[in-house]
Design a protein around this motif. Structure first.
Motif, PDB file in Angstrom:
ATOM      1  N   PHE A 137      -0.430  -0.955  10.116  1.00 22.73           N
ATOM      2  CA  PHE A 137      -0.655  -0.467   8.746  1.00 22.73           C
ATOM      3  C   PHE A 137      -2.133  -0.459   8.399  1.00 22.73           C
ATOM      4  O   PHE A 137      -2.518  -0.851   7.309  1.00 22.73           O
ATOM      5  CB  PHE A 137       0.143  -1.309   7.735  1.00 22.73           C
ATOM      6  CG  PHE A 137       1.608  -1.363   8.071  1.00 22.73           C
ATOM      7  CD1 PHE A 137       2.358  -0.201   8.115  1.00 22.73           C
ATOM      8  CD2 PHE A 137       2.230  -2.562   8.377  1.00 22.73           C
ATOM      9  CE1 PHE A 137       3.706  -0.229   8.456  1.00 22.73           C
ATOM     10  CE2 PHE A 137       3.577  -2.609   8.717  1.00 22.73           C
ATOM     11  CZ  PHE A 137       4.321  -1.437   8.761  1.00 22.73           C
ATOM     12  N   GLU A 166       2.525   2.187  11.962  1.00 26.50           N
ATOM     13  CA  GLU A 166       2.086   2.810  10.706  1.00 26.50           C
ATOM     14  C   GLU A 166       3.297   3.395   9.981  1.00 26.50           C
ATOM     15  O   GLU A 166       4.337   3.643  10.596  1.00 26.50           O
ATOM     16  CB  GLU A 166       1.043   3.897  11.016  1.00 26.50           C
ATOM     17  CG  GLU A 166       0.299   4.474   9.806  1.00 26.50           C
ATOM     18  CD  GLU A 166      -0.246   3.439   8.836  1.00 26.50           C
ATOM     19  OE1 GLU A 166       0.487   3.106   7.879  1.00 26.50           O
ATOM     20  OE2 GLU A 166      -1.388   2.969   9.006  1.00 26.50           O
ATOM     21  N   THR A 167       3.122   3.572   8.681  1.00 24.83           N
ATOM     22  CA  THR A 167       4.191   4.169   7.889  1.00 24.83           C
ATOM     23  C   THR A 167       4.429   5.603   8.336  1.00 24.83           C
ATOM     24  O   THR A 167       3.542   6.280   8.858  1.00 24.83           O
ATOM     25  CB  THR A 167       3.790   4.214   6.400  1.00 24.83           C
ATOM     26  OG1 THR A 167       2.514   4.843   6.307  1.00 24.83           O
ATOM     27  CG2 THR A 167       3.718   2.831   5.803  1.00 24.83           C
ATOM     28  N   ALA A 208       0.625   6.739   2.249  1.00 24.08           N
ATOM     29  CA  ALA A 208       1.718   6.862   3.229  1.00 24.08           C
ATOM     30  C   ALA A 208       2.320   8.262   3.182  1.00 24.08           C
ATOM     31  O   ALA A 208       2.692   8.833   4.205  1.00 24.08           O
ATOM     32  CB  ALA A 208       2.794   5.815   2.953  1.00 24.08           C
TER      33      ALA A 208
END
Length: 248
Positions: A137, A166-167, A208
């Motif tokens: 993230f 990661e998102t 995001a």
């Protein structure tokens, strides 16, 4: 949300301050609540995702690992399971690092884990130094993504591994609809209840929403010189783990 992609998403609408400085300020501000909020927002699933990142590295037996945007050190601590001799966690936010340093001390891991202030886009480590690098993230907070990724490539030895968590934005009905509602309405509410910094949690959800994921992020890794790039979607696609290597 298309127009958001053109202008850089930043935590605070302060024109004169770079994204990097805003990110540092934001994480300093929310650092004391960050862990609790993370657990609540993700329902604790973020812990499982970090375990998965580490399980992908264990067979590679890395000796030196760099965790970029280490924050409060959750992934750096989990990386102890790789049996590396040296784990360095680097972050630009002193507030986040202070909490990470305490966690590392409490677990008596300070003989192996070093927590250092530093910028992921200007790493202070020599070329070809690390066997593996991780970012959880953190890549969507880079001011200049290509610069950050090429710096990681530089400090990895040839054949070294990069694993990024990661998102992502789920694509399937009804998960996508639920995710949109949750990230636009519920997440900023948590931020308000717990952290007094509404813009921080709005930024975390907005960034995001516009960050490239899946094949689009694979292509960015390839463009920056990585090979054997693959994307492993997690939990209905709300996050992704990317694995890549520096060429031999």
């Amino acid at each position: 949300s298309l127009n958001m992609a053109h202008k850089q998403v930043v935590p605070y609408q302060e024109k004169k301050i770079s994204k990097k400085t805003q990110i540092r300020k934001m994480f300093d501000k929310i650092s004391s609540n960050y862990d609790v909020l993370n657990r609540i927002i993700s329902g604790g699933i973020d812990i499982l995702w970090r375990k998965k990142v580490v399980s992908l590295l264990i067979p590679e037996k890395p000796k030196k690992v760099l965790d970029i945007a280490t924050g409060t050190g959750d992934l750096a601590i989990e990386l102890m399971k790789t049996n590396a001799n040296e784990i360095i966690g680097v972050d630009i936010s002193e507030g986040m690092l202070e909490i990470g340093v305490k966690k590392v001390k409490n677990r008596k891991f300070n003989h192996k884990i070093k927590m250092e202030i530093g910028d992921g886009e200007k790493l202070s480590y020599p070329d070809n130094y690390f066997d593996a690098a991780t970012v959880a993230f953190g890549v969507r907070n880079f001011e200049n993504l290509d610069k950050g990724l090429s710096e990681i490539l530089r400090v990895l030895r040839s054949g070294g591994n990069l694993v990024i968590l990661e998102t992502a934005v789920p694509q399937k009905f009804p998960i996508r609809q639920f995710y949109n509602f949750y990230s636009r309405k519920i997440m900023p509410l948590f931020g308000l209840l717990f952290s007094k910094d509404k813009s921080a949690y709005r930024y975390l959800s907005d960034s995001a929403a516009v960050f490239p994921f899946g094949p689009a992020f694979n292509n960015i890794l390839i463009k920056n010189g990585f090979i054997k790039v693959k994307n492993l979607p997690q939990t209905f696609g709300v996050a992704s783990i990317y694995c890549a290597k520096k060429p031999e």
